[in-house]
Write an enzyme that holds these catalytic residues in place. Sequence first.
Site, PDB file in Angstrom:
ATOM      1  N   ASP A  36       0.782  -1.313   0.170  1.00 41.25           N
ATOM      2  CA  ASP A  36       0.103   0.007   0.056  1.00 41.25           C
ATOM      3  C   ASP A  36       0.827   1.322   0.564  1.00 41.25           C
ATOM      4  O   ASP A  36       2.426   0.979   0.175  1.00 41.25           O
ATOM      5  CB  ASP A  36      -0.599  -0.214   1.504  1.00 41.25           C
ATOM      6  N   LYS A  58      -3.770   3.430  -2.441  1.00 40.31           N
ATOM      7  CA  LYS A  58      -5.170   4.101  -2.226  1.00 40.31           C
ATOM      8  C   LYS A  58      -4.210   5.644  -1.982  1.00 40.31           C
ATOM      9  O   LYS A  58      -4.477   5.348  -0.294  1.00 40.31           O
ATOM     10  CB  LYS A  58      -6.058   3.805  -1.758  1.00 40.31           C
ATOM     11  N   MET A 173      -7.144   9.931   9.525  1.00 40.29           N
ATOM     12  CA  MET A 173      -8.206   9.514   7.993  1.00 40.29           C
ATOM     13  C   MET A 173      -8.234  10.966   8.426  1.00 40.29           C
ATOM     14  O   MET A 173      -9.873  11.187   8.086  1.00 40.29           O
ATOM     15  CB  MET A 173      -8.307   9.116   7.555  1.00 40.29           C
TER      16      MET A 173
HETATM   17  N1  SAH Z   1      -3.895   0.319   9.313  1.00 38.53           N
HETATM   18  C1  SAH Z   1      -3.093   2.212   9.259  1.00 38.53           C
HETATM   19  C2  SAH Z   1      -3.797   2.849   9.642  1.00 38.53           C
HETATM   20  C3  SAH Z   1      -4.536   3.095   7.519  1.00 38.53           C
HETATM   21  S1  SAH Z   1      -5.799   4.456   7.427  1.00 38.53           S
HETATM   22  C4  SAH Z   1      -2.539   1.539  11.160  1.00 38.53           C
HETATM   23  O1  SAH Z   1      -2.742   0.744  11.382  1.00 38.53           O
HETATM   24  O2  SAH Z   1      -1.915   2.691  11.305  1.00 38.53           O
HETATM   25  C5  SAH Z   1      -5.018   5.928   7.068  1.00 38.53           C
HETATM   26  C6  SAH Z   1      -5.008   7.259   7.840  1.00 38.53           C
HETATM   27  O3  SAH Z   1      -3.666   6.519   8.763  1.00 38.53           O
HETATM   28  C7  SAH Z   1      -4.187   8.210   7.516  1.00 38.53           C
HETATM   29  O4  SAH Z   1      -4.797   8.897   7.033  1.00 38.53           O
HETATM   30  C8  SAH Z   1      -3.406   8.385   9.191  1.00 38.53           C
HETATM   31  O5  SAH Z   1      -4.420   9.375   9.473  1.00 38.53           O
HETATM   32  C9  SAH Z   1      -2.699   7.903   9.395  1.00 38.53           C
HETATM   33  N2  SAH Z   1      -0.990   7.149   9.130  1.00 38.53           N
HETATM   34  C10 SAH Z   1      -0.934   6.302   9.227  1.00 38.53           C
HETATM   35  N3  SAH Z   1       0.368   6.494   8.884  1.00 38.53           N
HETATM   36  C11 SAH Z   1       0.796   7.439   9.931  1.00 38.53           C
HETATM   37  C12 SAH Z   1       1.596   8.210  10.238  1.00 38.53           C
HETATM   38  N4  SAH Z   1       2.964   7.585   9.876  1.00 38.53           N
HETATM   39  N5  SAH Z   1       1.626   9.359  10.129  1.00 38.53           N
HETATM   40  C13 SAH Z   1       0.567   9.681  10.874  1.00 38.53           C
HETATM   41  N6  SAH Z   1      -0.648   9.294  10.978  1.00 38.53           N
HETATM   42  C14 SAH Z   1      -0.449   8.148   9.746  1.00 38.53           C
END
Ligand code: SAH
Length: 515
Positions: A36, A58, A173
């Site tokens: 991803d 995405k 998000m």
């Molecule tokens: N499965 C992922 C989340 C996916 S949804 C997890 O467990 O972290 C995607 C959202 O995750 C982004 O829009 C943001 O809000 C958050 N996110 C993921 N990685 C991030 C990062 N390195 N810094 C800040 N927000 C992050």
Amino acid sequence: MKRSLVYLVGAGPGDPRLITVKGLECIKKADVIIYDYLVNIDLLKAARPDAEFIYVGKQGGAHTLEQDEINQLLVKKALEDKIVTRLKGGDPYVFGRGGEEALVLHENRVPFEVVPGITAAIATPNYAGIPVTHRDFTSTFGLITGHEDPTKDESSIDWAKISTGIGTLAFYMGIKNLPYITGQLMKHGRSKDTPVAVIRWGTTPQQKTVVGTLDTIVQKAKDIRPPAITIVGEVVKLREQLNWFETKPLFGKTIVVTRSREQASEFADQLYEHGAQVIEFPTIEITKPDAVQPLDEAINSIQSYDWLVFTSINGADAFFQRLFELGKDIRDLKGIKVCAIGPATEGGIEKYHIKVDCRPPKFVAESVVEELKKITGIKGEKFLLPRADIARSFLPEELQKLGGEVTDLVAYKTIMAQPRNINLVDKIKNGEIHIITFTSSSTVRNFAQIVGEKNIAALNGHVQFASIGPITTQTAEDVGLRVTIRADEYTIPGLVSAILKSVTSATIQNSYKSL
Ligand code: SAH
């Protein structure tokens, strides 16, 4: 025989070292890796060279594949009798649609395993100095999607309950909806003075954190784009004391490493430890010499030499590899004394269980001569120098002048690396790169050739050049690069210290200016 198997793997939040041991094993054994947008692509370096990579990211509204298509792709690849590693940012089951993918695998009877990852709501506040729970502030912590359409009649989030019922809230998000989210929380009873942090690209060198309150954060974070997470709660205050990551001395600095791919990692690791973002831009490649015969002859008559003098790890590796290829081993070196130009070369030699007899105090050829003079007197001694095709002539010439008998051999060849497909010159001019490092004269010359001689003059002033030692500095100045960071000790740790010193003194100067 292989068997179909899909690993749904959490790759962690961004810092590639935050993947689990099991997750990394899944990358190493995969036939196919489907990954991803939020996955750090450095992790793909661990994959097998013949692994197939499929990007299905995405980003915002732009999807390479729809979720249905991703699900079908997982099934299809697995049914081809392959080990498929499906890499997802953070944890696969936290707002990652991992549950949906696992259900499709189950329905299609494809065996699967799910490997947890560190989710953004835990890792990114940590790297911003915020513990998500703390006995004095909160005993509850909630993970919430901020992606919900605010115009929907019925919210699936019970704002009344979460606003005051949970201490720390993490919104994934939620950047676009930040005004809606903060508005709902205040409307449902959360104080407008509640501290809030918005963290973008957390755990990576590009991390950016903005702090405010429910009342002020929308304005303060107006320039923040996704991916970012929003943390609401009193724990945010602890950032003032616990901000360990953003305060690293090289945090926010982008540093280019120009040495060969094989040698870059030790240097890159040390810069990373201090918080820098490292761009590997290899300018040299190391290959076998055009003719191995002279090296073979020397090895076959190795007992006629008194001294083996190594001026680089590459020279040592090339020599020992050929020694072993010719069916010999270190017993054939009995009685021959060994000299290493510096500690890194010495370490490279010790790998072969050989102790070094001569180590000059300064890590340049001039100092090698001085030290050998002290130890052996040079005159009448027979020296073998397995070196690079482009090595300086000073050492063999000087040893000869002093009566030594010298065989100066090409043990390996350095060639110019194929330029990587990043527009370094533009990045430098845009101020996206802070320091470019040179660890040998050939890195300087090849760098100049790759970026183009005509561009060289324009780079001075936009970026700092750092050099490992006086010879490299001289070469840089000869091609028109102004070196501002010089190692006192001519080693990689010496160069890292010089970079740290220069950055720290610049920070002190800037803080004086702002007084
Ligand atoms: N499965 C992922 C989340 C996916 S949804 C997890 O467990 O972290 C995607 C959202 O995750 C982004 O829009 C943001 O809000 C958050 N996110 C993921 N990685 C991030 C990062 N390195 N810094 C800040 N927000 C992050």
